[in-house]
Enzyme design. Structure first.
Site, PDB file in Angstrom:
ATOM      1  NE  ARG A 242      -4.002  40.654  46.469  1.00  0.00           N
ATOM      2  CZ  ARG A 242      -3.579  41.191  47.267  1.00  0.00           C
ATOM      3  NH1 ARG A 242      -4.005  42.374  47.817  1.00  0.00           N
ATOM      4  NH2 ARG A 242      -2.525  40.571  47.969  1.00  0.00           N
TER       5      ARG A 242
ATOM      6  CB  THR B  96       6.777  32.486  52.552  1.00  0.00           C
ATOM      7  OG1 THR B  96       5.934  32.361  54.104  1.00  0.00           O
ATOM      8  CG2 THR B  96       6.081  33.406  51.688  1.00  0.00           C
TER       9      THR B  96
HETATM   10  C1  UD1 Z   1       4.334  37.779  53.509  1.00  0.00           C
HETATM   11  C2  UD1 Z   1       4.506  37.435  54.861  1.00  0.00           C
HETATM   12  C3  UD1 Z   1       3.911  38.776  55.657  1.00  0.00           C
HETATM   13  C4  UD1 Z   1       4.636  40.000  55.124  1.00  0.00           C
HETATM   14  C5  UD1 Z   1       4.585  40.012  53.605  1.00  0.00           C
HETATM   15  C6  UD1 Z   1       5.258  41.448  53.302  1.00  0.00           C
HETATM   16  C7  UD1 Z   1       4.399  34.979  55.251  1.00  0.00           C
HETATM   17  C8  UD1 Z   1       3.713  34.081  55.580  1.00  0.00           C
HETATM   18  N1  UD1 Z   1       3.946  36.105  54.951  1.00  0.00           N
HETATM   19  O1  UD1 Z   1       2.949  37.692  53.230  1.00  0.00           O
HETATM   20  O2  UD1 Z   1       4.394  38.554  57.113  1.00  0.00           O
HETATM   21  O3  UD1 Z   1       4.212  40.928  55.766  1.00  0.00           O
HETATM   22  O4  UD1 Z   1       4.953  38.881  53.002  1.00  0.00           O
HETATM   23  O5  UD1 Z   1       5.180  41.568  51.935  1.00  0.00           O
HETATM   24  O6  UD1 Z   1       5.579  34.960  54.629  1.00  0.00           O
HETATM   25  N2  UD1 Z   1       6.161  32.781  47.393  1.00  0.00           N
HETATM   26  C9  UD1 Z   1       6.763  31.571  47.001  1.00  0.00           C
HETATM   27  N3  UD1 Z   1       6.349  30.356  47.178  1.00  0.00           N
HETATM   28  C10 UD1 Z   1       4.970  30.282  47.899  1.00  0.00           C
HETATM   29  C11 UD1 Z   1       4.534  31.408  48.376  1.00  0.00           C
HETATM   30  C12 UD1 Z   1       5.007  32.909  48.108  1.00  0.00           C
HETATM   31  O7  UD1 Z   1       7.661  31.802  46.333  1.00  0.00           O
HETATM   32  O8  UD1 Z   1       4.619  29.324  48.015  1.00  0.00           O
HETATM   33  C13 UD1 Z   1       6.617  34.086  47.128  1.00  0.00           C
HETATM   34  C14 UD1 Z   1       5.704  34.872  46.345  1.00  0.00           C
HETATM   35  O9  UD1 Z   1       5.928  34.916  45.177  1.00  0.00           O
HETATM   36  C15 UD1 Z   1       6.316  36.308  47.011  1.00  0.00           C
HETATM   37  C16 UD1 Z   1       6.673  35.997  48.453  1.00  0.00           C
HETATM   38  O10 UD1 Z   1       6.909  34.725  48.536  1.00  0.00           O
HETATM   39  O11 UD1 Z   1       7.140  37.267  46.317  1.00  0.00           O
HETATM   40  C17 UD1 Z   1       5.671  36.727  49.258  1.00  0.00           C
HETATM   41  O12 UD1 Z   1       4.543  35.698  49.253  1.00  0.00           O
HETATM   42  P1  UD1 Z   1       2.952  36.521  49.384  1.00  0.00           P
HETATM   43  O13 UD1 Z   1       2.165  35.325  49.004  1.00  0.00           O
HETATM   44  O14 UD1 Z   1       2.933  37.686  48.644  1.00  0.00           O
HETATM   45  O15 UD1 Z   1       2.952  36.587  50.906  1.00  0.00           O
HETATM   46  P2  UD1 Z   1       2.339  37.799  51.506  1.00  0.00           P
HETATM   47  O16 UD1 Z   1       0.787  37.046  51.968  1.00  0.00           O
HETATM   48  O17 UD1 Z   1       2.356  39.075  51.110  1.00  0.00           O
END
Ligand code: UD1
Ligand code: CA
Length: 504
Positions: free
Chosen positions: A19, A85
């Site tokens: 986004r 995550t």
């Molecule tokens: C995540 C949380 C959510 C929380 C929110 C807070 C999970 C499943 N959910 O959601 O409960 O309220 O953060 O902001 O964890 N990332 C990786 N590898 C991956 C996926 C994500 O490194 O495979 C990193 C992203 O770059 C980011 C962070 O993890 O910095 C969070 O990922 P994002 O996809 O933004 O999670 P949310 O859906 O926001």
């Protein structure tokens, strides 16, 4: 005696940040002196972790290069495909098989997090001997975030993602900030049991909490004292909101230490800047990078300083400076441009429409108007007249000019480098100086003036100039009728010290 705690920090930064609609990975977007991930790493720094692992994926090369610049102690861990995550933390821990003690996990896009909050979360987690502790916050708009689901006795039951939540769970306004502390061994064990049975088909780190609860482990919730700290950044509108919040926090901090900000709403100070007591910052001012402002100095309005040092009592007004050093009591602007290695000694002046690059302006020396100073050393108390150009570039190489102490350069002078004007020497206005002027000498290169008498009456008859000349002529007894050419008086008669040759 208790053993020092073993701690590993894991920062999640592999996501794309769709986004943001950007060629730059989300966590590398800058915000008041650091990137988003830079702010998160700074918040975790006081934990003094044995290891800091940053999970990279999208834009891994860019993120890795950035980490080498700002956090050499952090090790990037590649998550080639982003399966969530939980998957990210699993890969991080696989790269650190000996990690024990506490594992602190931070989302890489939560830049307002305060170090005190992370420290308090980890301290509470370790004191309670919890298996896992999550940072939570009560917010008015929880949309898009994971919800903290508590049991009847108030303990954490599970964390549920919005897209997997029931209508009742959606109404919960206590959210998961994406910041956690875990017991390393229990985390490793739970990560191995994560399923992808959810709306996104991902391994959710948040599911670790439900798993630990089901095996009877103690899990805890640590509520952030200030919910704004937990705000994530998902698009550029949120980025702007977070930047404003951070600006206000930084500005409030400086005002509380004794700095005057005349208009905090238009004052943007990077976290890396320092200001001394009684500095004054006027409106529309940006202070960036390694900038420092000394006590009693005034900066602004309408000024941008990047990596610039402003000593005590200096004044910088409507200026743009990059990598400059401004001495005590010096004066800059209005409308000045200081480029890298511009160095103003104490009480030096760089005035209006003046550009300075890689030059030293000596103590009390002045360059008041309309000048370019490049690759020069200007001695103390020297005066550089308006429209003086230091001609430093021959199209291939840059050359140096040296101006001695208390030298006086007349207006509209070209100093063609390499060249030296000695101490106390003068240069006549309008000169092009190509060879050295010895100390105490006058350098003058301009052509002699000739006046063509009566030229206007003959060549511009009937003009307002001709009429004015005629009126003036009638007032001068014995004004010459015919054409004559006179040489100008020599420079000794009406020399460069008179008012028209240099300016104060
Ligand atoms: C995540 C949380 C959510 C929380 C929110 C807070 C999970 C499943 N959910 O959601 O409960 O309220 O953060 O902001 O964890 N990332 C990786 N590898 C991956 C996926 C994500 O490194 O495979 C990193 C992203 O770059 C980011 C962070 O993890 O910095 C969070 O990922 P994002 O996809 O933004 O999670 P949310 O859906 O926001
Ligand atoms: Ca997010």
């Amino acid at each position: 005696m208790s053993q020092p705690r073993l701690r590993t920090v894991v920062v999640l930064a592999a996501g794309e940040g769709k986004r943001m609609k950007s060629a730059i990975p989300k966590v590398l977007h800058p915000m008041l002196g650091r990137t988003l991930v830079g702010h998160v790493l700074a918040a975790a720094a006081p934990l003094a972790a044995e290891r800091t692992l940053v999970v990279v994926g999208h834009g891994a090369d860019q993120v890795t290069t950035h980490l080498a610049e700002v956090a050499a102690e952090a090790d990037p861990v590649l998550q080639a495909e982003q399966h969530g995550t939980g998957h990210a933390v699993r890969i991080a821990l696989e790269s650190a098989p000996d990690a024990a003690g506490t594992v602190v996990v931070l989302n890489g896009d939560v830049p307002l997090l305060r170090p005190e909050t992370v420290t308090a979360l980890v301290a509470a987690h370790e004191a309670a001997g919890a298996a896992a502790t999550v940072l939570a916050a009560e917010v008015t708009d929880p949309s898009g975030l994971g919800r903290i689901v508590r049991s009847e006795n108030g303990g954490l039951e599970q964390i549920v993602e919005e897209r997997d939540a029931s209508p009742a769970q959606l109404a919960i306004r206590e959210i998961n900030a994406g910041i956690y502390a875990f017991d390393a061994a229990l985390l490793r064990d739970a990560l191995g049991k994560l399923s992808t049975d959810n709306d996104q088909g991902e391994e959710y780190l948040t599911d670790v909490f439900g798993l630990l609860v089901s095996t009877g482990e103690t899990v805890a919730v640590h509520v952030a004292p200030d919910a704004t700290e937990t705000l994530g950044c998902n698009d550029r509108v949120e980025l702007a909101t977070l930047r404003r919040l951070l600006r206000d926090r930084i500005n409030e901090g400086w005002m509380r230490t004794g700095v005057t900000l005349l208009d905090p709403a238009t004052t943007w100070i990077d976290v890396t800047v320092t200001l001394d007591r009684d500095a004054i910052v006027d409106q529309n001012t940006q202070l960036r990078g390694a900038t420092t402002v000394g006590s009693g100095a005034t900066v602004g309005p309408d000024t941008t300083l990047i990596d610039t040092t402003v000593a005590a009592g200096a004044t910088v007004l409507r200026a743009h400076a990059v990598g400059a050093v401004i001495g005590a009591g010096a004066s800059v602007g209005p409308y000045a441009y200081l480029r890298p290695e511009a160095k103003l000694r104490d009480r030096a002046k760089v005035g209006t429409f003046v550009e300075v690059k890689k030059s030293e302006i000596g103590e009390g020396a002045k360059v008041p108007h309309l000048s370019y100073v490049g690759d020069a050393t200007i001695g103390a108390q020297a005066n550089i007249g308006a429209a003086t150009i230091f001609v430093n570039y021959d199209g291939v190489n840059k050359h140096h000019t040296t101006i001695g102490e208390a030298a006086f350069i007349g207006c509209d002078t070209n100093l063609v480098a390499p060249v030296e004007v000695g101490a106390g020497a003068y240069v006549a206005a309008g000169s092009a100086i190509t060879s050295d002027v010895p100390p105490g000498a006058l350098g003058v290169t301009r052509a002699e003036q000739r006046n063509v008498e009566g030229w206007v009456a003959r060549r511009r008859p009937g003009t307002k100039s001709a009429a004015a000349a005629e009126r003036a002529g009638r007032m001068v007894a014995g004004a010459s009728e015919g054409e004559a050419i006179h040489g100008a008086p020599d420079a000794g008669g009406r020399g460069p010290t008179s008012g028209d040759t240099a300016t104060e």
